[in-house]
Design a protein around this motif. Sequence first.
Motif, PDB file in Angstrom:
ATOM      1  N   SER A  93       0.817  -1.215   0.000  1.00  0.00           N
ATOM      2  CA  SER A  93       0.000   0.000   0.000  1.00  0.00           C
ATOM      3  C   SER A  93       0.850   1.263   0.000  1.00  0.00           C
ATOM      4  CB  SER A  93      -0.935   0.002   1.213  1.00  0.00           C
ATOM      5  OG  SER A  93      -0.196   0.089   2.415  1.00  0.00           O
ATOM      6  N   PHE A  94       0.212   2.351  -0.407  1.00  0.00           N
ATOM      7  CA  PHE A  94       0.799   3.683  -0.264  1.00  0.00           C
ATOM      8  C   PHE A  94      -0.334   4.682  -0.081  1.00  0.00           C
ATOM      9  CE2 PHE A  94       0.327   2.837  -4.805  1.00  0.00           C
ATOM     10  CZ  PHE A  94      -0.251   3.996  -5.319  1.00  0.00           C
ATOM     11  N   PHE A  95      -0.012   5.854   0.443  1.00  0.00           N
ATOM     12  CA  PHE A  95      -1.038   6.855   0.772  1.00  0.00           C
ATOM     13  C   PHE A  95      -0.819   8.124  -0.040  1.00  0.00           C
ATOM     14  CE2 PHE A  95      -3.215  10.155   3.169  1.00  0.00           C
ATOM     15  CZ  PHE A  95      -4.413   9.527   3.494  1.00  0.00           C
ATOM     16  N   ILE A  96      -1.899   8.599  -0.641  1.00  0.00           N
ATOM     17  CA  ILE A  96      -1.864   9.844  -1.404  1.00  0.00           C
ATOM     18  C   ILE A  96      -2.666  10.897  -0.650  1.00  0.00           C
ATOM     19  CG2 ILE A  96      -2.340  10.978  -3.596  1.00  0.00           C
ATOM     20  CD1 ILE A  96      -2.522   8.176  -4.868  1.00  0.00           C
ATOM     21  N   THR A 101      -3.170  19.760   0.971  1.00  0.00           N
ATOM     22  CA  THR A 101      -2.112  19.806  -0.039  1.00  0.00           C
ATOM     23  C   THR A 101      -1.932  18.413  -0.622  1.00  0.00           C
ATOM     24  OG1 THR A 101      -0.416  19.438   1.663  1.00  0.00           O
ATOM     25  CG2 THR A 101      -0.872  21.730   1.034  1.00  0.00           C
ATOM     26  N   SER A 102      -1.510  18.366  -1.875  1.00  0.00           N
ATOM     27  CA  SER A 102      -1.330  17.095  -2.569  1.00  0.00           C
ATOM     28  C   SER A 102       0.131  16.661  -2.545  1.00  0.00           C
ATOM     29  CB  SER A 102      -1.804  17.212  -4.018  1.00  0.00           C
ATOM     30  OG  SER A 102      -1.511  16.032  -4.740  1.00  0.00           O
ATOM     31  N   ASN A 103       0.334  15.354  -2.391  1.00  0.00           N
ATOM     32  CA  ASN A 103       1.691  14.797  -2.458  1.00  0.00           C
ATOM     33  C   ASN A 103       1.830  13.781  -3.589  1.00  0.00           C
ATOM     34  OD1 ASN A 103       0.315  12.545  -1.542  1.00  0.00           O
ATOM     35  ND2 ASN A 103       1.854  11.968  -0.026  1.00  0.00           N
ATOM     36  N   GLU A 113       0.018  10.228 -16.326  1.00  0.00           N
ATOM     37  CA  GLU A 113      -1.353   9.857 -16.674  1.00  0.00           C
ATOM     38  C   GLU A 113      -2.119   9.348 -15.454  1.00  0.00           C
ATOM     39  OE1 GLU A 113      -3.880   7.166 -19.899  1.00  0.00           O
ATOM     40  OE2 GLU A 113      -1.748   6.765 -19.578  1.00  0.00           O
ATOM     41  N   LEU A 114      -1.483   8.522 -14.632  1.00  0.00           N
ATOM     42  CA  LEU A 114      -2.138   8.035 -13.416  1.00  0.00           C
ATOM     43  C   LEU A 114      -2.405   9.186 -12.461  1.00  0.00           C
ATOM     44  CD1 LEU A 114      -3.237   5.992 -11.446  1.00  0.00           C
ATOM     45  CD2 LEU A 114      -0.894   5.311 -10.872  1.00  0.00           C
ATOM     46  N   SER A 115      -1.460  10.088 -12.319  1.00  0.00           N
ATOM     47  CA  SER A 115      -1.633  11.244 -11.444  1.00  0.00           C
ATOM     48  C   SER A 115      -2.820  12.090 -11.892  1.00  0.00           C
ATOM     49  CB  SER A 115      -0.355  12.086 -11.442  1.00  0.00           C
ATOM     50  OG  SER A 115      -0.522  13.240 -10.658  1.00  0.00           O
ATOM     51  N   LYS A 116      -2.902  12.344 -13.185  1.00  0.00           N
ATOM     52  CA  LYS A 116      -3.995  13.156 -13.730  1.00  0.00           C
ATOM     53  C   LYS A 116      -5.337  12.448 -13.568  1.00  0.00           C
ATOM     54  CE  LYS A 116      -5.454  15.446 -18.024  1.00  0.00           C
ATOM     55  NZ  LYS A 116      -5.120  15.691 -19.458  1.00  0.00           N
ATOM     56  N   THR A 117      -5.360  11.159 -13.843  1.00  0.00           N
ATOM     57  CA  THR A 117      -6.591  10.373 -13.723  1.00  0.00           C
ATOM     58  C   THR A 117      -7.065  10.322 -12.276  1.00  0.00           C
ATOM     59  OG1 THR A 117      -5.935   9.008 -15.613  1.00  0.00           O
ATOM     60  CG2 THR A 117      -7.649   8.123 -14.169  1.00  0.00           C
ATOM     61  N   PHE A 159      -8.344  15.206   2.991  1.00  0.00           N
ATOM     62  CA  PHE A 159      -8.857  14.242   2.025  1.00  0.00           C
ATOM     63  C   PHE A 159      -7.668  13.474   1.475  1.00  0.00           C
ATOM     64  CE2 PHE A 159     -11.601  13.390  -1.903  1.00  0.00           C
ATOM     65  CZ  PHE A 159     -12.593  12.741  -1.198  1.00  0.00           C
ATOM     66  N   GLY A 160      -7.668  12.163   1.659  1.00  0.00           N
ATOM     67  CA  GLY A 160      -6.537  11.360   1.215  1.00  0.00           C
ATOM     68  C   GLY A 160      -6.964   9.942   0.896  1.00  0.00           C
ATOM     69  N   THR A 161      -6.136   9.245   0.131  1.00  0.00           N
ATOM     70  CA  THR A 161      -6.475   7.908  -0.346  1.00  0.00           C
ATOM     71  C   THR A 161      -5.391   6.901   0.007  1.00  0.00           C
ATOM     72  OG1 THR A 161      -7.751   8.782  -2.216  1.00  0.00           O
ATOM     73  CG2 THR A 161      -6.986   6.505  -2.385  1.00  0.00           C
ATOM     74  N   LYS A 162      -5.814   5.792   0.624  1.00  0.00           N
ATOM     75  CA  LYS A 162      -4.939   4.655   0.804  1.00  0.00           C
ATOM     76  C   LYS A 162      -5.171   3.694  -0.360  1.00  0.00           C
ATOM     77  CE  LYS A 162      -3.936   0.603   3.655  1.00  0.00           C
ATOM     78  NZ  LYS A 162      -4.359  -0.222   4.813  1.00  0.00           N
ATOM     79  N   VAL A 163      -4.138   3.521  -1.171  1.00  0.00           N
ATOM     80  CA  VAL A 163      -4.188   2.582  -2.297  1.00  0.00           C
ATOM     81  C   VAL A 163      -3.541   1.282  -1.836  1.00  0.00           C
ATOM     82  CG1 VAL A 163      -3.449   2.122  -4.654  1.00  0.00           C
ATOM     83  CG2 VAL A 163      -4.071   4.456  -3.968  1.00  0.00           C
ATOM     84  N   ALA A 164      -4.288   0.183  -1.905  1.00  0.00           N
ATOM     85  CA  ALA A 164      -3.762  -1.082  -1.382  1.00  0.00           C
ATOM     86  C   ALA A 164      -4.077  -2.240  -2.317  1.00  0.00           C
ATOM     87  CB  ALA A 164      -4.336  -1.380   0.000  1.00  0.00           C
TER      88      ALA A 164
END
Length: 309
Positions: A93-96, A101-103, A113-117, A159-164
């Motif tokens: 996993s990683f956290f965005i 603020t955006s990281n 492309e993934l960042s924009k999507t 507001f943040g997202t855990k991608v796992a």
Amino acid sequence: MVIKEREMEIPVIDFGELDGENRSKTMALLDHACDKWGFFMVDNHGIDKELMEKVKKMINSHYEEHLKEKFYQSEMVKALSEGKTSDADWESSFFISHKPTSNICEIPNISEELSKTMDEYVSQLHKFAERLSKLMCENLGLDKEDIIKAFSGSKGPAFGTKVAKYPECPNPELMRGLREHTDAGGIILLLQDDQVPGLEFFKDGKWVPIPPSKNNTIFVNTGDQLEILSNGRYKSVVHRVMTVKHGSRLSIATFYNPAGDAVISPAPKLLYPSGYRFQDYLKLYSTTKFGDKGPRLETMKKMGNADSA
């Protein structure tokens, strides 16, 4: 005795019904889902489903290209192959961070492309989160902006997202994908795998399997801060992720949370622990995440009372 539930009908809220004659019925179902379940599915949420499909596809590709090999070379995987278990979670996993603020540009190997999507998806999801928060306020008898204001701190809600990814596990009986816990924050919005199961919530003494999300419904659950803000009405629920022998499960969980400096209390109209900083809660949460939340809330209640004395 804990019984594993095979099938239970999880509430599904159709947001397409909120602007018509079935609004009252839909609002009542939403309140029931928040009050009695703490988790539910939302359809007709207004988020572009083709975009959601694109996000899942690109995240899966990112894992295959940049994370899968590293995961299977980890010490945890090596230890399991030798029959050793640990308190680690079988996940990659990683956290965005998106707001304040955006990281995302700092995440290793993230393509443009993934960042924009992802930014496009999150922009739509944030609007949905705010709409849902206002509907919850309405059901609680609060002003519609109360959750947003409570979560805002000095720079607005976080507001943040855990991608796992929960990879295939050769010994699923020995490892959890993610151990039993409640979520620390506010409202959790999950875009999950449409094929591979694993997520389970605990309700009425049973583990309820959450089926893979068909047709890109959003799975929602409520966190500890919403329980406190609602003075215990909308409780956070213990959940976990089980490992599976065949299939790698995708989880894209976005958290609509209080800012780190937001001062959390029960809404004055509802009145629970109060007057503490969310960052203090997170400090305690980091050492008690996988324990019962009751003592954690009691500790925060005492801290809040001491600060106001």
